[in-house]
Write a protein that holds these residues in place. Sequence first.
Motif, mmCIF file in Angstrom:
data_model
loop_
_atom_site.group_PDB
_atom_site.id
_atom_site.type_symbol
_atom_site.label_atom_id
_atom_site.label_comp_id
_atom_site.label_asym_id
_atom_site.label_seq_id
_atom_site.Cartn_x
_atom_site.Cartn_y
_atom_site.Cartn_z
ATOM 1 N N LEU A 71 0.842 -1.197 0.000
ATOM 2 C CA LEU A 71 0.000 0.000 0.000
ATOM 3 C C LEU A 71 0.879 1.250 0.000
ATOM 4 O O LEU A 71 0.599 2.210 -0.730
ATOM 5 C CB LEU A 71 -0.946 -0.009 1.193
ATOM 6 C CG LEU A 71 -2.004 -1.114 1.172
ATOM 7 C CD1 LEU A 71 -2.765 -1.155 2.491
ATOM 8 C CD2 LEU A 71 -2.969 -0.917 0.001
ATOM 9 N N CYS A 72 1.926 1.246 0.780
ATOM 10 C CA CYS A 72 2.858 2.385 0.818
ATOM 11 C C CYS A 72 3.561 2.567 -0.527
ATOM 12 O O CYS A 72 3.797 3.691 -0.965
ATOM 13 C CB CYS A 72 3.897 2.192 1.907
ATOM 14 S SG CYS A 72 3.241 2.222 3.585
ATOM 15 N N ARG A 73 3.899 1.466 -1.171
ATOM 16 C CA ARG A 73 4.627 1.522 -2.439
ATOM 17 C C ARG A 73 3.859 2.302 -3.503
ATOM 18 O O ARG A 73 4.446 3.044 -4.293
ATOM 19 C CB ARG A 73 4.914 0.107 -2.955
ATOM 20 C CG ARG A 73 5.731 0.069 -4.245
ATOM 21 C CD ARG A 73 5.907 -1.342 -4.757
ATOM 22 N NE ARG A 73 4.676 -1.945 -5.237
ATOM 23 C CZ ARG A 73 4.097 -1.666 -6.409
ATOM 24 N NH1 ARG A 73 4.626 -0.778 -7.228
ATOM 25 N NH2 ARG A 73 2.982 -2.266 -6.772
ATOM 26 N N VAL A 74 2.552 2.173 -3.532
ATOM 27 C CA VAL A 74 1.769 2.824 -4.587
ATOM 28 C C VAL A 74 1.380 4.256 -4.241
ATOM 29 O O VAL A 74 0.785 4.951 -5.061
ATOM 30 C CB VAL A 74 0.522 1.991 -4.970
ATOM 31 C CG1 VAL A 74 0.936 0.620 -5.477
ATOM 32 C CG2 VAL A 74 -0.469 1.878 -3.832
ATOM 33 N N GLU A 95 2.754 -1.494 17.932
ATOM 34 C CA GLU A 95 4.167 -1.281 17.612
ATOM 35 C C GLU A 95 4.516 -1.818 16.230
ATOM 36 O O GLU A 95 5.336 -1.231 15.515
ATOM 37 C CB GLU A 95 5.061 -1.912 18.681
ATOM 38 C CG GLU A 95 4.962 -1.237 20.037
ATOM 39 C CD GLU A 95 5.295 0.253 19.992
ATOM 40 O OE1 GLU A 95 6.274 0.627 19.310
ATOM 41 O OE2 GLU A 95 4.571 1.042 20.625
ATOM 42 N N GLN A 96 3.896 -2.920 15.819
ATOM 43 C CA GLN A 96 4.147 -3.482 14.484
ATOM 44 C C GLN A 96 3.665 -2.526 13.392
ATOM 45 O O GLN A 96 4.330 -2.350 12.373
ATOM 46 C CB GLN A 96 3.446 -4.828 14.326
ATOM 47 C CG GLN A 96 4.021 -5.918 15.200
ATOM 48 C CD GLN A 96 3.175 -7.179 15.115
ATOM 49 O OE1 GLN A 96 2.515 -7.442 14.118
ATOM 50 N NE2 GLN A 96 3.188 -7.963 16.181
ATOM 51 N N TRP A 97 2.496 -1.923 13.613
ATOM 52 C CA TRP A 97 1.943 -0.977 12.637
ATOM 53 C C TRP A 97 2.884 0.205 12.455
ATOM 54 O O TRP A 97 3.217 0.585 11.341
ATOM 55 C CB TRP A 97 0.559 -0.492 13.064
ATOM 56 C CG TRP A 97 -0.469 -1.560 13.006
ATOM 57 C CD1 TRP A 97 -0.895 -2.342 14.046
ATOM 58 C CD2 TRP A 97 -1.197 -2.009 11.860
ATOM 59 N NE1 TRP A 97 -1.838 -3.236 13.608
ATOM 60 C CE2 TRP A 97 -2.046 -3.051 12.280
ATOM 61 C CE3 TRP A 97 -1.221 -1.621 10.527
ATOM 62 C CZ2 TRP A 97 -2.914 -3.705 11.405
ATOM 63 C CZ3 TRP A 97 -2.074 -2.273 9.664
ATOM 64 C CH2 TRP A 97 -2.904 -3.309 10.099
ATOM 65 N N PHE A 98 3.328 0.786 13.580
ATOM 66 C CA PHE A 98 4.185 1.962 13.511
ATOM 67 C C PHE A 98 5.542 1.637 12.906
ATOM 68 O O PHE A 98 6.079 2.404 12.105
ATOM 69 C CB PHE A 98 4.341 2.599 14.890
ATOM 70 C CG PHE A 98 3.034 3.062 15.476
ATOM 71 C CD1 PHE A 98 2.074 3.694 14.696
ATOM 72 C CD2 PHE A 98 2.750 2.846 16.812
ATOM 73 C CE1 PHE A 98 0.867 4.110 15.226
ATOM 74 C CE2 PHE A 98 1.539 3.261 17.355
ATOM 75 C CZ PHE A 98 0.606 3.897 16.563
ATOM 76 N N ALA A 99 6.116 0.505 13.258
ATOM 77 C CA ALA A 99 7.407 0.095 12.704
ATOM 78 C C ALA A 99 7.298 -0.122 11.199
ATOM 79 O O ALA A 99 8.192 0.283 10.438
ATOM 80 C CB ALA A 99 7.902 -1.174 13.399
ATOM 81 N N CYS A 100 6.215 -0.737 10.767
ATOM 82 C CA CYS A 100 6.032 -1.001 9.341
ATOM 83 C C CYS A 100 5.848 0.307 8.568
ATOM 84 O O CYS A 100 6.453 0.496 7.510
ATOM 85 C CB CYS A 100 4.845 -1.934 9.125
ATOM 86 S SG CYS A 100 4.806 -2.626 7.468
ATOM 87 N N CYS A 104 8.498 1.828 5.671
ATOM 88 C CA CYS A 104 7.992 2.073 4.309
ATOM 89 C C CYS A 104 8.116 3.534 3.894
ATOM 90 O O CYS A 104 7.618 3.921 2.837
ATOM 91 C CB CYS A 104 6.529 1.662 4.212
ATOM 92 S SG CYS A 104 6.236 -0.085 4.411
ATOM 93 N N GLY A 105 8.725 4.354 4.747
ATOM 94 C CA GLY A 105 8.878 5.762 4.407
ATOM 95 C C GLY A 105 7.693 6.629 4.760
ATOM 96 O O GLY A 105 7.586 7.764 4.294
ATOM 97 N N MET A 106 6.793 6.104 5.579
ATOM 98 C CA MET A 106 5.625 6.872 6.010
ATOM 99 C C MET A 106 5.904 7.472 7.385
ATOM 100 O O MET A 106 6.647 6.899 8.175
ATOM 101 C CB MET A 106 4.382 5.984 6.096
ATOM 102 C CG MET A 106 4.009 5.257 4.825
ATOM 103 S SD MET A 106 3.471 6.319 3.468
ATOM 104 C CE MET A 106 1.870 6.862 4.029
ATOM 105 N N ARG A 107 5.300 8.600 7.660
ATOM 106 C CA ARG A 107 5.398 9.220 8.972
ATOM 107 C C ARG A 107 4.010 9.340 9.565
ATOM 108 O O ARG A 107 3.098 9.845 8.920
ATOM 109 C CB ARG A 107 6.041 10.607 8.890
ATOM 110 C CG ARG A 107 7.496 10.553 8.501
ATOM 111 C CD ARG A 107 8.312 9.777 9.543
ATOM 112 N NE ARG A 107 9.665 9.551 9.114
ATOM 113 C CZ ARG A 107 10.138 8.397 8.667
ATOM 114 N NH1 ARG A 107 9.365 7.342 8.566
ATOM 115 N NH2 ARG A 107 11.382 8.269 8.313
#
Length: 131
Positions: A71-74, A95-100, A104-107
């Motif tokens: 999802l982040c890639r697109v 914590e898994q959500w935030f780490a992922c 992926c370059g999301m903030r």
Amino acid sequence: SSGMLSVCAAKDPVVYRYLVQADLTKPFPRPTAVFNRSEYSHHFKEGMYDGVVSSGTFLQGHVGPEALPELCRVVRSGGVMVFSIRPSYFEETSEQWFACLQSCGMREVSVRMMPYNKDGLQAPIVSSYKL
């Protein structure tokens, strides 16, 4: 599911003009060198969308943070992603959500509790943007 795609298509064929049934835990189809409009809905180029919005997708036994990389890639640089997560699932896996998202370059911009269903359940809505 094909049933949900039929519901979308019946609601608004302009808004929902490109419908694809896909497994969010697997890589999305990549574009070939040349493709025409009829093939457009089957290919997902890197950064092709301004944003991703999802509700009712992320819950135990369905889809988890493993779907975020594709999802982040697109999403383009500067694009946004907003999604809800089932409350109990979020509590167990936040914590898994935030780490992922970060990998992926999301903030993360915010996590807000908002109405999730007609019974008054509140769920976290995660908002983020891509660097």
